[in-house]
Design a protein around this motif. Structure first.
Motif, PDB file in Angstrom:
ATOM      1  N   THR A  88       0.837  -1.199   0.000  1.00 25.01           N
ATOM      2  CA  THR A  88       0.000   0.000   0.000  1.00 25.01           C
ATOM      3  C   THR A  88       0.867   1.243   0.000  1.00 25.01           C
ATOM      4  O   THR A  88       2.020   1.229   0.457  1.00 25.01           O
ATOM      5  CB  THR A  88      -0.944   0.016   1.216  1.00 25.01           C
ATOM      6  N   LEU A  89       0.314   2.334  -0.528  1.00 23.52           N
ATOM      7  CA  LEU A  89       0.916   3.663  -0.471  1.00 23.52           C
ATOM      8  C   LEU A  89       0.032   4.540   0.409  1.00 23.52           C
ATOM      9  O   LEU A  89      -1.156   4.737   0.100  1.00 23.52           O
ATOM     10  CB  LEU A  89       1.021   4.276  -1.869  1.00 23.52           C
ATOM     11  N   TRP A  90       0.602   5.033   1.514  1.00 18.55           N
ATOM     12  CA  TRP A  90      -0.129   5.951   2.380  1.00 18.55           C
ATOM     13  C   TRP A  90       0.279   7.377   2.050  1.00 18.55           C
ATOM     14  O   TRP A  90       1.458   7.714   2.022  1.00 18.55           O
ATOM     15  CB  TRP A  90       0.177   5.662   3.849  1.00 18.55           C
ATOM     16  N   ASP A  91      -0.732   8.217   1.786  1.00 15.92           N
ATOM     17  CA  ASP A  91      -0.504   9.622   1.471  1.00 15.92           C
ATOM     18  C   ASP A  91      -0.858  10.445   2.710  1.00 15.92           C
ATOM     19  O   ASP A  91      -2.042  10.633   3.009  1.00 15.92           O
ATOM     20  CB  ASP A  91      -1.373  10.033   0.285  1.00 15.92           C
ATOM     21  N   PRO A  92       0.124  10.949   3.454  1.00 11.02           N
ATOM     22  CA  PRO A  92      -0.199  11.736   4.652  1.00 11.02           C
ATOM     23  C   PRO A  92      -0.991  12.998   4.335  1.00 11.02           C
ATOM     24  O   PRO A  92      -1.749  13.465   5.189  1.00 11.02           O
ATOM     25  CB  PRO A  92       1.173  12.076   5.227  1.00 11.02           C
ATOM     26  N   ALA A  93      -0.817  13.565   3.143  1.00 10.38           N
ATOM     27  CA  ALA A  93      -1.519  14.806   2.811  1.00 10.38           C
ATOM     28  C   ALA A  93      -3.019  14.590   2.699  1.00 10.38           C
ATOM     29  O   ALA A  93      -3.810  15.450   3.075  1.00 10.38           O
ATOM     30  CB  ALA A  93      -0.977  15.379   1.495  1.00 10.38           C
ATOM     31  N   ARG A  94      -3.429  13.445   2.187  1.00  6.23           N
ATOM     32  CA  ARG A  94      -4.852  13.117   2.055  1.00  6.23           C
ATOM     33  C   ARG A  94      -5.323  12.143   3.131  1.00  6.23           C
ATOM     34  O   ARG A  94      -6.517  11.887   3.253  1.00  6.23           O
ATOM     35  CB  ARG A  94      -5.131  12.502   0.687  1.00  6.23           C
ATOM     36  N   ASN A  95      -4.372  11.552   3.851  1.00  6.24           N
ATOM     37  CA  ASN A  95      -4.674  10.508   4.827  1.00  6.24           C
ATOM     38  C   ASN A  95      -5.475   9.381   4.175  1.00  6.24           C
ATOM     39  O   ASN A  95      -6.468   8.906   4.717  1.00  6.24           O
ATOM     40  CB  ASN A  95      -5.423  11.064   6.040  1.00  6.24           C
ATOM     41  N   ASP A  96      -5.018   8.956   2.992  1.00 12.04           N
ATOM     42  CA  ASP A  96      -5.693   7.853   2.327  1.00 12.04           C
ATOM     43  C   ASP A  96      -4.666   6.873   1.779  1.00 12.04           C
ATOM     44  O   ASP A  96      -3.454   7.093   1.890  1.00 12.04           O
ATOM     45  CB  ASP A  96      -6.653   8.346   1.237  1.00 12.04           C
ATOM     46  N   PHE A  97      -5.150   5.802   1.168  1.00 17.20           N
ATOM     47  CA  PHE A  97      -4.308   4.698   0.748  1.00 17.20           C
ATOM     48  C   PHE A  97      -4.562   4.369  -0.713  1.00 17.20           C
ATOM     49  O   PHE A  97      -5.674   4.536  -1.218  1.00 17.20           O
ATOM     50  CB  PHE A  97      -4.576   3.458   1.613  1.00 17.20           C
ATOM     51  N   GLU A  98      -3.512   3.883  -1.351  1.00 19.79           N
ATOM     52  CA  GLU A  98      -3.597   3.473  -2.750  1.00 19.79           C
ATOM     53  C   GLU A  98      -2.900   2.123  -2.893  1.00 19.79           C
ATOM     54  O   GLU A  98      -1.802   1.922  -2.360  1.00 19.79           O
ATOM     55  CB  GLU A  98      -2.920   4.520  -3.631  1.00 19.79           C
ATOM     56  N   ASP A  99      -3.549   1.212  -3.597  1.00 23.63           N
ATOM     57  CA  ASP A  99      -2.987  -0.123  -3.743  1.00 23.63           C
ATOM     58  C   ASP A  99      -1.753  -0.091  -4.647  1.00 23.63           C
ATOM     59  O   ASP A  99      -1.744   0.542  -5.697  1.00 23.63           O
ATOM     60  CB  ASP A  99      -4.037  -1.066  -4.339  1.00 23.63           C
ATOM     61  N   ALA A 100      -0.681  -0.771  -4.219  1.00 24.03           N
ATOM     62  CA  ALA A 100       0.535  -0.920  -5.019  1.00 24.03           C
ATOM     63  C   ALA A 100       0.985  -2.371  -5.016  1.00 24.03           C
ATOM     64  O   ALA A 100       2.173  -2.662  -5.146  1.00 24.03           O
ATOM     65  CB  ALA A 100       1.633  -0.011  -4.490  1.00 24.03           C
ATOM     66  N   SER A 101       0.039  -3.282  -4.869  1.00 26.18           N
ATOM     67  CA  SER A 101       0.356  -4.705  -4.779  1.00 26.18           C
ATOM     68  C   SER A 101       0.842  -5.241  -6.112  1.00 26.18           C
ATOM     69  O   SER A 101       0.633  -4.639  -7.172  1.00 26.18           O
ATOM     70  CB  SER A 101      -0.887  -5.489  -4.346  1.00 26.18           C
ATOM     71  N   PHE A 102       1.513  -6.393  -6.076  1.00 26.87           N
ATOM     72  CA  PHE A 102       1.872  -7.068  -7.321  1.00 26.87           C
ATOM     73  C   PHE A 102       1.789  -8.574  -7.110  1.00 26.87           C
ATOM     74  O   PHE A 102       1.757  -9.071  -5.990  1.00 26.87           O
ATOM     75  CB  PHE A 102       3.252  -6.639  -7.807  1.00 26.87           C
ATOM     76  N   GLY A 103       1.742  -9.292  -8.213  1.00 31.86           N
ATOM     77  CA  GLY A 103       1.466 -10.723  -8.167  1.00 31.86           C
ATOM     78  C   GLY A 103       0.086 -10.980  -8.735  1.00 31.86           C
ATOM     79  O   GLY A 103      -0.619 -10.074  -9.160  1.00 31.86           O
ATOM     80  N   ASN A 104      -0.326 -12.242  -8.746  1.00 30.51           N
ATOM     81  CA  ASN A 104      -1.602 -12.570  -9.385  1.00 30.51           C
ATOM     82  C   ASN A 104      -2.665 -12.996  -8.394  1.00 30.51           C
ATOM     83  O   ASN A 104      -3.622 -13.661  -8.756  1.00 30.51           O
ATOM     84  CB  ASN A 104      -1.408 -13.656 -10.445  1.00 30.51           C
ATOM     85  N   ARG A 105      -2.512 -12.577  -7.139  1.00 26.75           N
ATOM     86  CA  ARG A 105      -3.507 -12.925  -6.140  1.00 26.75           C
ATOM     87  C   ARG A 105      -4.520 -11.789  -6.048  1.00 26.75           C
ATOM     88  O   ARG A 105      -4.518 -10.987  -5.121  1.00 26.75           O
ATOM     89  CB  ARG A 105      -2.833 -13.196  -4.801  1.00 26.75           C
TER      90      ARG A 105
END
Length: 982
Positions: free
Chosen positions: A397-414
């Motif tokens: 995950t990527l946590w953005d302190p400015a927005r206090n939100d999260f963005e998926d940065a996963s990899f693989g085929n699951r």
């Protein structure tokens, strides 16, 4: 603690939205969120005239509801109240004064339940009572400044009595009667009521109680035709948070363009789009009470008139505060923690601050470690299987302190885990990592089953948000797999990869034909080396010491040196299958994506600790091994030599070490315990988890010195140690035998290291502490208690400094449903089962720590300096603000309080922290000069004692990204700008 608020200014205008994210970071704090006390008014002036009167003016106070003005006569009397102007007032005329009398005035702001300090203006004398009228004003001049405005100036009379005021009259054209326009007390006035393409004549006379002078006329002037031009941009826009619900913005008027009829204020969240907050503002400040927390905003102020609107000027990004937790006390000495944020999609155990300002974090191929529940993790599907085996990507995950939100940065085929659908990837559980000089995240190793690692390298691009999965053209496979390796950035930008456990290979022999051992590169990894040995030494053969420790002359052949093992041995571990040790030292070159192996390796040092070994680059360019083993050692990568320096106290497994100044390392905490079948066996000194020592390696030395440091307040294992902008070290979390109060029975846990105490929350130490280094470099330093967190930060927690000077503390746990060990291991949670126990232990949350330097001594908010701009230009792909070694760059700064200065500049490398050790942080205090509000900062770190006498600047500061902090004369840091040094 009631009455505490936070305020953090952000950075000024930056190039591109990419850097905004690095500047407006994190939530700040306001305890119990009271109305803050008013600030003291400033710039009090007292101007006498011959009315008689005294005209007082001052600069407005924040949070004022009114003002109190007092006066005294001469030097011997006491002050007495004379007026209580409203909060909007910035002027008052005292008409109760006498001629030829000396007065002193003082003013203070009144707020909700509190008052500011007094501001005094002493010994101002009124003129003598005039006996004649004043003479006429001199040199009256009228100058059109726009189609609708004319500025008048004149000089005071040179004869006659004292002047009380001036009367101004105006007429249209060059003949006809004059009419009164205004009365003023100064020798200038701007008439904003003129019409375009119109001729005006003005006249001015001086007045006092005795009489009036003759009028002095101006020459006729004609305003330009047409509408006035649009105004220019407002100047010096500054913004800061006053409370969790309010941000103050202030600016200066435009210096060009047409007259201003008002201002429009706009706001955006993080790097989003602007929207209007207020229109037709008539002041040069505004209080925005519509913000939310914990979010980061940037403001834009635009000047308006009847012709048009200026493009606008941006403020610095402003982090808006969030409240302190209920445990807060003595914030000016101990700091405080903010609220627990529970939105994390995983247990953040492995985390790194990226140059975009976001934090990348992961745990494993799932969010909490459910794979731990498998009965034999070594016998599940291998990488080549179509089955979803353990090395099948990572949940990231990527946590953005400015927005206090999260963005998926996963990899693989699951995809069920939220992965991006990419090809099979590495399970990054127990990988080593750092941030490359180009801004990408580099990882080495990972997990194929507990204590068996991954052979892969992987790279994440935070701008493109893509992974380059190993093996690939720039990510060749390592010699052997690694579980718990350390990645260390070298002065030339290369990466040293060391340590880690591995799948044992009993058939392996040092010096044997490596092709016979299956030790080959594949075409999928590095096609140019297909079929060749992965021991990428100059000779192409594997050096002695990888099989097992190099034997002493009296040691029988094929037996390991005591305390060091290699890939051949199979040692019992936490899971069936046994474990080997990867002794190889490998070096990755980011410029061409290649690996090479050193002949030097871990076998040269007795008791080398393979679990995230603590390496630090020292000022002569070599690399110091500071722990966690008993032996310290020095590695010269470029001459390929490695050897021990000294042997010190007991094992410090799961302790920590921090290079607090170039060449000096603080080692703290840790211990060692394991189960041998009959009970828990402790190795090393029982007190080592509480003690510290300072390890110093002089320039080009063949030995190191070690000095006892001051004891911590708690014995800690699994704690995190974080460098702060003022050079101190914040220590938090971990466990100690008997728990934080030391009152729990130790019969079940002889020490606080695995396997028996990893998940025991009863043993957690939630109170932090702050270490202050010795001022002269020769003392022990000292520890002081910090704040207490709400959550336990135990094994698998992480912590790192953020650009706003706060500390992210996160994670802990990660034992799946936490049912795989005997219930007693979980302490007071032993009675829980299933998801309930796991939900309590697995910390999918974070807390922000706010250090004491953010507060004044009375517990109120400490205003901070603001970086407005730098002379650095973004370079590279992607572009980042970059400075070369041995050069200078300029920084322009401002401060909400007048008269403040900058006393220190610091550079801190971006954090990459896990398991109590940060693989990248380091602290420098660069030299600088100051001229007004501009600093000139040097990146020449050569041959200076405070940089360890480094022969090259890159030895003191390996290339990469650093947070640039300015600290004011009260020790309060700015929000940092992230810059690159290379």
């Amino acid at each position: 603690m009631a009455g505490v608020e936070f305020f953090r200014g952000g950075l000024g205008k930056k190039v591109g939205r990419l850097f905004f994210l690095a500047l407006g970071l994190a939530a700040l704090v306001a305890c119990n969120q009271p109305t803050p006390p008013p600030t003291t008014p400033s710039s009090l002036s007292a101007t006498p005239n011959a009315t008689p009167a005294m005209v007082l003016t001052w600069s407005a106070s924040e949070h004022a509801t009114s003002y109190e003005i007092e006066r005294k006569t001469g030097s011997g009397s006491t002050y007495a109240p004379i007026a209580t102007p409203a909060r909007e007032a910035t002027t008052f005329t005292d008409t109760s004064v006498a001629f030829s009398t000396t007065y002193s005035y003082r003013i203070r702001a009144v707020g909700a339940g509190d008052k500011s300090d007094w501001l005094e203006r002493a010994n101002v004398t009124t003129p003598a009572q005039p006996t004649q009228p004043p003479g006429a004003p001199q040199n009256v001049s009228a100058t059109p400044t726009s189609p609708t405005s004319i500025t008048l100036t004149w000089q005071a009379p040179t004869s006659g009595g004292a002047v009380a005021s001036y009367r101004i009259q105006r007429r249209m054209g060059t003949s006809g009667s004059f009419s009164n326009l205004t009365t003023v007390f100064t020798t200038n006035f701007t008439d904003n009521s003129a019409n375009p393409n119109t001729t005006y004549t003005y006249q001015v006379r001086a007045e006092n109680p005795v009489g009036n002078s003759q009028y002095t006329p101006s020459s006729p002037v004609t305003t330009p035709s047409g509408s006035p031009s649009a105004p220019g941009n407002p100047q010096n826009v500054l913004a800061w948070a006053n409370s969790p619900t309010a941000v103050r913005i202030q600016w200066q008027a435009p210096v060009s363009g047409g007259p201003v009829s008002g201002y429009t204020l706009e706001r955006r969240l993080a790097d989003g789009d602007y929207s209007t907050v207020a229109s037709n503002i008539q002041n040069l400040f505004y209080l925005d009470n519509t913000v939310s927390n914990p979010l980061t905003y940037t403001y834009r102020v635009r000047a308006i008139n009847e012709t048009g609107t200026s493009a606008g000027s941006e403020s610095n990004p402003v982090p808006v505060p969030a409240p302190c937790n209920a445990l807060t006390q003595q914030v000016s000495q101990r700091g405080c923690f903010g609220p627990v944020r529970t939105q994390w999609p995983l247990v953040p155990t492995y985390a790194a601050l990226l140059p975009t300002g976001k934090v990348i974090a992961w745990y494993a191929s799932d969010d909490v470690g459910k794979y731990r529940e498998r009965t034999d993790v070594h016998n599940i599907a291998p990488r080549s299987s179509a089955d979803l085996g353990p090395e099948d990507g990572s949940l990231v995950t990527l946590w953005d302190p400015a927005r206090n939100d999260f963005e998926d940065a996963s990899f693989g085929n699951r995809s069920s885990l939220g992965a991006t659908g990419q090809s099979r990837g590495t399970d990054l559980f127990c990988a080593g990592y750092t941030v490359l000089t180009d801004g990408r995240l580099f990882t080495a190793g990972g997990n194929t089953g507990l204590e068996w690692g991954s052979i892969r390298l992987n790279i994440f691009d935070p701008v493109a948000k893509q992974w380059e999965n190993g093996p690939g053209p720039n990510t060749p496979n390592m010699w052997r797999d690694r579980w718990y390796p350390t990645v260390t950035k070298l002065p030339n930008g290369e990466l040293l990869i060391t340590g880690g456990t591995t799948q044992p290979q009993p058939s392996y022999r040092d010096g044997a034909d490596n092709t016979a051992n299956g030790n080959l590169e594949t075409s999928a990894g590095d096609p140019s080396r297909a079929g060749q040995s992965l021991c990428r030494t100059p000779s192409g053969t594997c050096p002695n010491g990888l099989e097992h420790g190099v034997p002493n002359p009296s040691t029988p052949p094929n037996t390991p040196t005591a305390g060091i093992r290699g890939i051949r041995e199979a040692n019992g571990t936490m899971r069936p299958g046994n474990t080997g040790y990867n002794n190889a030292f490998e070096v990755y070159n980011p410029s061409n994506g290649t690996l090479r192996m050193l002949n030097s390796n871990a076998s040269a040092v007795n008791s080398f600790e393979h679990y995230y070994p603590w390496w630090h680059v020292v000022p002569d360019g070599r690399v110091l091994l500071a722990g966690a083993s008993q032996d310290t050692a020095i590695l010269d990568v470029f001459t390929d030599s490695f050897g021990g320096l000294l042997r010190r106290d007991g094992q410090r497994v799961y302790g920590s070490s921090v290079m607090f100044r170039p060449g000096s390392v603080l080692v703290l905490g840790g211990g060692y315990a394991f189960r041998d079948g009959s009970g828990i066996v402790q190795v090393g000194q029982s007190g080592s988890a509480k003690t510290t020592y300072i390890l110093t390696i002089p320039l080009n030395a063949t030995s190191a010195t070690v000095a006892a440091g001051s004891n911590m307040n708690y014995r800690r294992t699994h704690a995190d140690a974080v460098l702060l902008p003022d050079g101190r070290v914040f220590v938090h979390g971990g466990q100690q035998s008997g728990g934080e109060e030391g009152s729990l029975s130790t019969s079940q846990w002889a020490n606080t290291v695995n396997p028996d105490t990893l998940w025991n929350l009863d043993l957690a130490v939630r109170t932090g502490e702050i270490w202050t280094p010795p001022a002269d470099g020769n003392g022990t330093g000292s520890f002081a208690l910090g704040a207490r967190s709400q959550e336990e930060r135990i094994y698998h927690s992480t912590a790192m400094l953020l650009p706003d000077g706060t500390v992210l503390t996160a994670g802990g746990g990660g034992c799946g449903t936490c049912d795989q060990l005997e219930p007693a291991v979980y302490g007071s949670l032993s009675g829980l089962s299933g998801p309930a126990r796991g939900e309590r232990i697995n910390k999918k949350n974070h807390e922000i720590y706010y250090p004491p330097y953010l507060f004044k001594s009375d517990g109120s908010l400490a205003p901070c300096p603001i970086i407005q701009s730098t002379s650095l230009s973004p370079t590279g792909t992607p572009p980042y603000p970059t400075v070369a070694y041995d050069s200078n760059f300029a920084v322009t700064w401002a401060h909400p309080e007048a008269g403040r200065g900058i006393q220190k500049v610091s550079l801190i490398a971006l954090g990459a922290s896990t398991h109590g050790f940060d693989q990248n942080q380091r602290f420098l205090e660069p030299n600088f000069t100051q001229s007004g509000n501009t600093l000139t900062i040097s990146t020449d770190f050569r041959s200076q004692p405070k940089f360890g006498g480094a022969s090259q600047s890159r030895n003191a500061a390996p290339p990469g990204f650093y947070m640039l902090f300015l600290l004011d004369d009260q020790g309060v840091p700015s929000v940092a700008q992230i810059i690159r040094i290379q």
